[in-house]
Design an enzyme around this catalytic site. Structure first.
Site, PDB file in Angstrom:
ATOM      1  N   HIS A   9      -5.467  -0.287   5.654  1.00 52.24           N
ATOM      2  CA  HIS A   9      -5.405   0.692   6.832  1.00 52.24           C
ATOM      3  C   HIS A   9      -6.332   0.281   8.168  1.00 52.24           C
ATOM      4  CE1 HIS A   9      -7.841   3.037   4.604  1.00 52.24           C
ATOM      5  NE2 HIS A   9      -7.043   3.723   3.832  1.00 52.24           N
TER       6      HIS A   9
ATOM      7  N   HIS B  46       0.895  -1.041   0.046  1.00 55.28           N
ATOM      8  CA  HIS B  46       0.057  -0.080   0.120  1.00 55.28           C
ATOM      9  C   HIS B  46       1.016   1.246   0.080  1.00 55.28           C
ATOM     10  CE1 HIS B  46      -3.920   1.982   1.586  1.00 55.28           C
ATOM     11  NE2 HIS B  46      -3.345   2.709   0.830  1.00 55.28           N
TER      12      HIS B  46
ATOM     13  N   ASN C 207      -4.964   6.291  -6.939  1.00 53.43           N
ATOM     14  CA  ASN C 207      -5.645   7.808  -7.022  1.00 53.43           C
ATOM     15  C   ASN C 207      -4.553   8.444  -7.710  1.00 53.43           C
ATOM     16  OD1 ASN C 207      -3.903   7.305  -4.815  1.00 53.43           O
ATOM     17  ND2 ASN C 207      -5.090   8.640  -3.458  1.00 53.43           N
TER      18      ASN C 207
ATOM     19  N   ASP D 273      -8.801   3.435  -3.202  1.00 51.74           N
ATOM     20  CA  ASP D 273      -8.297   4.037  -2.009  1.00 51.74           C
ATOM     21  C   ASP D 273      -8.281   5.375  -2.024  1.00 51.74           C
ATOM     22  OD1 ASP D 273      -6.936   3.632   0.745  1.00 51.74           O
ATOM     23  OD2 ASP D 273      -5.471   4.516  -0.226  1.00 51.74           O
TER      24      ASP D 273
ATOM     25  N   ASP E 221       0.946   2.380   3.651  1.00 50.35           N
ATOM     26  CA  ASP E 221       0.161   4.043   3.229  1.00 50.35           C
ATOM     27  C   ASP E 221       1.026   4.851   3.160  1.00 50.35           C
ATOM     28  OD1 ASP E 221      -2.067   5.143   2.405  1.00 50.35           O
ATOM     29  OD2 ASP E 221      -3.041   5.276   3.975  1.00 50.35           O
TER      30      ASP E 221
ATOM     31  N   HIS F 141       3.137  14.030   0.499  1.00 47.45           N
ATOM     32  CA  HIS F 141       2.438  15.184   0.135  1.00 47.45           C
ATOM     33  C   HIS F 141       3.554  16.444   0.062  1.00 47.45           C
ATOM     34  CE1 HIS F 141      -1.504  13.907   0.102  1.00 47.45           C
ATOM     35  NE2 HIS F 141      -1.560  13.588   1.369  1.00 47.45           N
TER      36      HIS F 141
HETATM   37  O1  DOR Z   1      -4.442   9.671   4.745  1.00 43.19           O
HETATM   38  C1  DOR Z   1      -4.489   9.288   3.579  1.00 43.19           C
HETATM   39  N1  DOR Z   1      -3.754   9.589   2.668  1.00 43.19           N
HETATM   40  N2  DOR Z   1      -5.098   8.060   3.391  1.00 43.19           N
HETATM   41  C2  DOR Z   1      -5.686   7.469   2.290  1.00 43.19           C
HETATM   42  O2  DOR Z   1      -6.463   6.620   2.085  1.00 43.19           O
HETATM   43  C3  DOR Z   1      -5.229   8.058   1.008  1.00 43.19           C
HETATM   44  C4  DOR Z   1      -3.949   8.844   1.247  1.00 43.19           C
HETATM   45  C5  DOR Z   1      -3.526   9.788  -0.049  1.00 43.19           C
HETATM   46  O3  DOR Z   1      -3.712   9.607  -1.093  1.00 43.19           O
HETATM   47  O4  DOR Z   1      -2.979  11.152   0.131  1.00 43.19           O
END
Ligand code: DOR
Length: 431
Positions: free
Chosen positions: A232, A60, A94, A152, A305, A309
């Site tokens: 998660h 993930h 995504n 997701d 996960d 960012h």
């Molecule tokens: O905190 C998260 N960020 N949870 C998710 O399920 C998606 C992810 C993201 O793509 O930033």
């Protein structure tokens, strides 16, 4: 080309192995594991005092390419992966464009091949554009190389749609990975609903927002016989629901992430946006239940996960910051705390970070059996150091563990018999 790893503690749960042994790699595959192997023509690695295990696998991650390359790219993500001891990762759909068609899947595979550091297994979208309305072309995605399906980041609201998706996915032998979150229940929540959200005056997301969807997913898995994998897992209630479903023989598997067994909602006390994640960090009682779930096999595996960012995106108010934290370069040392605390044994941990991911998603690796691809991680279990997000290979810095003193680190990562990472350095592949 031959590589001989000498005198390490070889832990391979796929063959119940935990002993001081030599590992001989030849032409990219495991050739032999014995007490004392001689191979004069092999490059030797002294692994005394080290753990030698099947390469770690993270099912993930978000690599953000295509579309969000300012956050992470396939290259920086895979560099982070091998630095963290991972030889394979599964990347979520995504992106922009979404991985809901063969072109995107093929692009991901081609880029990963060019980078050449770790295996990349794309996860296809369940629905076109992650909108939950129209099925993605599941057969075509499978043909192009996806190993699972997931929207997701978004839950699948329409239960009838999920039923149909699971039926198709079952036909094509693919699991559906569920982001279990009832966003109508979560509303505008940004953290766990409880004492801390009241103190901080932030809107909360109750545990039931996750549990309602886990319950619904279990029922639909039972109805269809399809394989649902819960992403998660963050709450005690989810662990209990999954445990009961497994007892009934329903095809359900589950993952949790290092932050859900090492951090509570306390981590957001100072409005630390690097600890803002979806689902949110919960309470100590949830951590205890998750540890128990890991121990008794209710939770099959540990995934990160990894959600990069840009630092500027996280430099805003808690409410406005995007959710997600990175994990590829911290997953191993944070997960090793479970071994130090006696929650899991070393073999149990390796099982959850390598063997189970490979078995559940049908991936290469996850084993050191002779004849298997030589994806190997060598870990120094005694190495203590301070996590420094600024030194990460990932582009992102959204790490809530920054500054933590930890013990245990991947020191060598081997992909298909070639060293791709060694003591802090990425090694370009020679072939
Ligand atoms: O905190 C998260 N960020 N949870 C998710 O399920 C998606 C992810 C993201 O793509 O930033």
């Amino acid at each position: 080309m031959k590589l001989l790893i000498k005198s390490g503690r070889v832990i391979d749960p796929s063959q119940n192995l935990d002993a001081i042994l030599d590992v001989l790699i030849e032409d990219g595959v495991i050739k032999d594991i014995q007490g004392n192997i001689e191979a004069a023509d092999a490059q030797k690695i002294d692994a005394q005092g080290k753990i030698v295990c099947p390469g770690l696998i993270d099912v993930h991650v978000h690599l953000r390419e295509p579309g969000f390359e300012y956050k992470e790219t396939i290259e920086t993500g895979l560099r982070a992966a091998v630095a963290g001891g991972f030889t394979a990762v599964c990347c979520m759909a995504n992106t922009n464009p979404v991985n809901d068609n063969q072109e995107v899947t093929r692009y991901l595979l081609k880029r990963a091949e060019e980078v050449g550091l770790a295996r990349l297994y794309p996860i296809g979208a369940v629905s076109k554009g992650l909108k939950g309305e129209e099925l993605a072309p599941i057969g075509e995605l499978k043909e192009a190389g996806v190993v699972a399906l997931s929207d997701d980041g978004q839950p699948i609201y329409d239960s009838g749609f999920l039923r149909r998706a699971l039926e198709y996915a079952k036909y094509f032998g693919l699991p559906i990975i569920s982001h279990a979150e009832d966003k109508k229940m979560a509303r505008d929540g940004v953290m766990n609903e409880g004492r801390m959200s009241t103190l901080l005056g932030l809107p909360g997301i109750p545990a039931v927002a996750e549990e309602i969807m886990v319950f619904r997913d279990i029922k639909i898995a039972a109805l269809t016989g399809g394989h649902i994998h819960i992403a998660h897992v963050s709450t005690a209630g989810s662990v209990e629901l999954i445990r009961e479903a497994k007892k009934k023989g329903i095809r359900i598997t589950a993952e949790t992430c290092p932050h859900y067994f090492s951090l509570t909602e306390e981590a957001v006390r100072d409005f630390n946006t690097n600890a803002k994640v979806s689902p949110p960090l919960r309470t100590d009682a949830d951590i205890q239940a998750i540890k128990q779930g890991l121990k008794d096999g209710t939770i099959d595996l540990i995934a990160t996960d990894h959600a990069p960012h840009h630092p500027l995106e996280k430099e805003t108010t808690f409410e406005d910051a995007p959710s997600g934290l990175i994990g590829l370069e911290t997953s191993l040392p944070i997960s090793l705390k479970l071994v130090e605390e006696g929650v899991l044994t070393w073999p149990e941990l390796i099982d959850k970070m390598s063997c189970k991911p490979a078995q559940i998603f049908g991936l290469k690796g996850g084993s050191l059996k002779p004849g298997t691809v030589a994806d190997v991680t060598i870990i120094d279990p005694e190495l203590t150091y301070q996590i420094d997000a600024n030194s990460f290979f990932s582009k992102a810095r959204n790490c809530p563990f920054n500054g933590w003193k930890v013990k245990g680190r991947a020191v060598i990562t081997i992909l298909g018999g070639e060293i791709v990472y060694q003591h802090g350095e990425i090694k370009p592949r020679t072939i």
